[in-house]
Scaffold this motif. Sequence first.
Motif, mmCIF file in Angstrom:
data_model
loop_
_atom_site.group_PDB
_atom_site.id
_atom_site.type_symbol
_atom_site.label_atom_id
_atom_site.label_comp_id
_atom_site.label_asym_id
_atom_site.label_seq_id
_atom_site.Cartn_x
_atom_site.Cartn_y
_atom_site.Cartn_z
ATOM 1 N N ASN A 263 9.294 44.601 -60.750
ATOM 2 C CA ASN A 263 9.548 43.156 -60.685
ATOM 3 C C ASN A 263 9.450 42.541 -62.083
ATOM 4 O O ASN A 263 8.385 42.040 -62.483
ATOM 5 N N ASP A 264 10.546 42.556 -62.806
ATOM 6 C CA ASP A 264 10.519 41.970 -64.146
ATOM 7 C C ASP A 264 10.517 40.445 -64.099
ATOM 8 O O ASP A 264 10.498 39.777 -65.142
ATOM 9 N N SER A 265 10.513 39.876 -62.896
ATOM 10 C CA SER A 265 10.448 38.426 -62.738
ATOM 11 C C SER A 265 9.019 37.889 -62.837
ATOM 12 O O SER A 265 8.811 36.680 -62.955
ATOM 13 N N ILE A 266 8.011 38.783 -62.788
ATOM 14 C CA ILE A 266 6.615 38.356 -62.828
ATOM 15 C C ILE A 266 6.313 37.652 -64.145
ATOM 16 O O ILE A 266 6.536 38.198 -65.221
ATOM 17 N N ARG A 267 5.769 36.437 -64.047
ATOM 18 C CA ARG A 267 5.457 35.654 -65.245
ATOM 19 C C ARG A 267 3.970 35.355 -65.398
ATOM 20 O O ARG A 267 3.527 34.906 -66.448
ATOM 21 N N MET A 268 3.200 35.585 -64.333
ATOM 22 C CA MET A 268 1.757 35.349 -64.384
ATOM 23 C C MET A 268 1.039 36.425 -63.571
ATOM 24 O O MET A 268 1.504 36.778 -62.485
ATOM 25 N N VAL A 269 -0.096 36.897 -64.089
ATOM 26 C CA VAL A 269 -0.885 37.927 -63.402
ATOM 27 C C VAL A 269 -2.340 37.476 -63.346
ATOM 28 O O VAL A 269 -2.923 37.126 -64.379
ATOM 29 N N PHE A 270 -2.930 37.510 -62.140
ATOM 30 C CA PHE A 270 -4.315 37.072 -61.971
ATOM 31 C C PHE A 270 -5.125 38.096 -61.183
ATOM 32 O O PHE A 270 -4.760 38.459 -60.062
ATOM 33 N N ASP A 271 -6.223 38.544 -61.776
ATOM 34 C CA ASP A 271 -7.189 39.406 -61.103
ATOM 35 C C ASP A 271 -8.344 38.502 -60.673
ATOM 36 O O ASP A 271 -9.153 38.071 -61.507
ATOM 37 N N ILE A 272 -8.432 38.200 -59.383
ATOM 38 C CA ILE A 272 -9.390 37.203 -58.898
ATOM 39 C C ILE A 272 -10.711 37.844 -58.468
ATOM 40 O O ILE A 272 -10.736 38.778 -57.672
ATOM 41 N N HIS A 273 -11.804 37.294 -59.001
ATOM 42 C CA HIS A 273 -13.172 37.721 -58.690
ATOM 43 C C HIS A 273 -13.981 36.492 -58.270
ATOM 44 O O HIS A 273 -13.492 35.372 -58.293
ATOM 45 N N ARG A 274 -15.246 36.730 -57.923
ATOM 46 C CA ARG A 274 -16.200 35.631 -57.806
ATOM 47 C C ARG A 274 -17.356 35.950 -58.744
ATOM 48 O O ARG A 274 -17.683 37.111 -58.987
ATOM 49 N N ASP A 275 -17.968 34.916 -59.293
ATOM 50 C CA ASP A 275 -19.048 35.096 -60.254
ATOM 51 C C ASP A 275 -20.375 35.328 -59.535
ATOM 52 O O ASP A 275 -20.466 35.184 -58.309
ATOM 53 N N SER A 276 -21.401 35.672 -60.305
ATOM 54 C CA SER A 276 -22.741 35.879 -59.727
ATOM 55 C C SER A 276 -23.633 34.663 -59.934
ATOM 56 O O SER A 276 -24.822 34.692 -59.595
ATOM 57 N N ASN A 277 -23.084 33.593 -60.481
ATOM 58 C CA ASN A 277 -23.874 32.385 -60.736
ATOM 59 C C ASN A 277 -24.291 31.680 -59.450
ATOM 60 O O ASN A 277 -23.627 31.793 -58.420
ATOM 61 N N LYS A 278 -25.378 30.946 -59.561
ATOM 62 C CA LYS A 278 -25.868 30.161 -58.428
ATOM 63 C C LYS A 278 -25.017 28.895 -58.244
ATOM 64 O O LYS A 278 -24.212 28.523 -59.091
ATOM 65 N N ARG A 279 -25.252 28.225 -57.154
ATOM 66 C CA ARG A 279 -24.430 27.090 -56.742
ATOM 67 C C ARG A 279 -24.417 25.957 -57.767
ATOM 68 O O ARG A 279 -23.391 25.297 -57.960
ATOM 69 N N ARG A 280 -25.519 25.714 -58.408
ATOM 70 C CA ARG A 280 -25.589 24.592 -59.357
ATOM 71 C C ARG A 280 -24.599 24.745 -60.510
ATOM 72 O O ARG A 280 -24.161 23.755 -61.116
ATOM 73 N N ASP A 281 -24.252 25.996 -60.824
ATOM 74 C CA ASP A 281 -23.308 26.251 -61.914
ATOM 75 C C ASP A 281 -21.873 26.468 -61.425
ATOM 76 O O ASP A 281 -20.924 26.285 -62.191
ATOM 77 N N SER A 282 -21.734 26.874 -60.176
ATOM 78 C CA SER A 282 -20.412 27.285 -59.683
ATOM 79 C C SER A 282 -19.723 26.252 -58.791
ATOM 80 O O SER A 282 -18.651 26.514 -58.252
ATOM 81 N N THR A 283 -20.345 25.067 -58.651
ATOM 82 C CA THR A 283 -19.819 24.073 -57.708
ATOM 83 C C THR A 283 -19.731 22.694 -58.356
ATOM 84 O O THR A 283 -20.562 22.346 -59.195
ATOM 85 N N ILE A 284 -18.727 21.932 -57.970
ATOM 86 C CA ILE A 284 -18.596 20.553 -58.441
ATOM 87 C C ILE A 284 -18.112 19.685 -57.282
ATOM 88 O O ILE A 284 -17.316 20.134 -56.450
ATOM 89 N N GLU A 285 -18.604 18.453 -57.246
ATOM 90 C CA GLU A 285 -18.180 17.507 -56.210
ATOM 91 C C GLU A 285 -17.085 16.615 -56.776
ATOM 92 O O GLU A 285 -17.242 16.000 -57.838
ATOM 93 N N ILE A 286 -15.956 16.564 -56.067
ATOM 94 C CA ILE A 286 -14.832 15.731 -56.486
ATOM 95 C C ILE A 286 -14.377 14.900 -55.288
ATOM 96 O O ILE A 286 -14.000 15.452 -54.251
#
Length: 307
Positions: A187-210
Motif C-alpha cells: 500500500n504505497d498510499s499509506i501516509r501516516m503510521v501509528f503504533d498505539i500504546h498506553r502509558d504506565s502513568n497514574k491518572r493525575r498525569d494521564s487525564t484532563i477534563e475538557i
Amino acid sequence: MQNEKDLFDMLKEMYPQHPRKEFVSATENTLRHRARSMRKKRILTKFSVISSSVLVCAFIFSWLIFFNGNSKVSEVIHSFGGASSSYGMDEKEPVVYIYHSHNIESFIPELPTQEVYSEQVYRERAYSDTKNVTLVGKELSRALEEIQVPSIHDETDIAGILKQKGLHFPDSYKVSRENLQKVLAENDSIRMVFDIHRDSNKRRDSTIEIKGKEYARIQFIVSKTSKNYEANKKFATQLHEQLEELYPGLSRGVVEKGIDPPNTYNQDLHDNSLLLNIGGIENTLEETYRTTDVFAQVLKDILEKSK
C-alpha cells in the motif's frame, strides 16, 4: 432488411396505373402493421438471447461463490460488500496504518479485579488478552472511516506470537515490523503510521477534563536512532500543535526516546511514523475513545492541508 418506405415505393412501381386512394391507404396500413410485427419479433428474439446470457452468467457466478470459496471472485465480493474490513472506504486506498506492538496493554478500571497490590504488581497487572489497547486503535480506525479517511487497523496478537515462538517482550517490535513492512510494500498510499500504546502513568498525569468530560491525554514518542528522526519529529510536533490549538492540555507533548537501549520503534520504515501513548493504566476505554475521536479529526485536517 426493407423498411416500410421501401415496401411502399416498390408497391407504387408495381402498380403504375394509379390505383384508388382507398386501396393504397388500406395496403399501406397493412404493410405498416406487418412491419411493426416483424420489429417486435426481432426485439423479442434479442431479449431472449440477452436473458439467456444473463442467466448463464448468474449460474456460473453463483457456482464460483458457493463452491469455490477461496477463489478471487469471493475476494472481490468481500471487498465491495461493506464487510468489517478497515482497509478503506468508498473504494479509496488506505492512508493511515494503525498497529500495536504491545497489544495486550490494558487499563486497570477495565479489568475485573478489585484487589490491592503493591505498586510494582499493580502496574504489571494492567494487561489483558481482550480488553486492551487494541480497542483504542479500533476506535480510531472507526472514527477515521466515519469522516472518510480510509485506514488499516492491524489487530495481530503480537503477545501471542511471542509466546508461540519463545521470544521475549523486547522482541515485540521485531514481530510487528514484519507486518508493517508487508503493509507498506502493498500500500504505497499509506501516509501516516501509528503504533498505539498506553502509558504506565497514574491518572493525575494521564487525564484532563475538557468541557466537563474526562479525556485520556496523548503523548507522541519519536525515536532518536531512526534515520527518519527529523521528519518524524516534525510530524509529531505538527500533531501536538494542532491538538493544543483545539484542546489545550490534551497532548502531553513530544518525547524523544530509543537511545538506551537503542530502538527505532520501526520509525525508520516511514517518515510519518510515530509511537503514541493514549492514556495510562488508570484511564478507562471511554476516556481514550473521546481522545481518538478528536485525534481523528486532527489527522483529517492535516491530510487535507498536505494535498
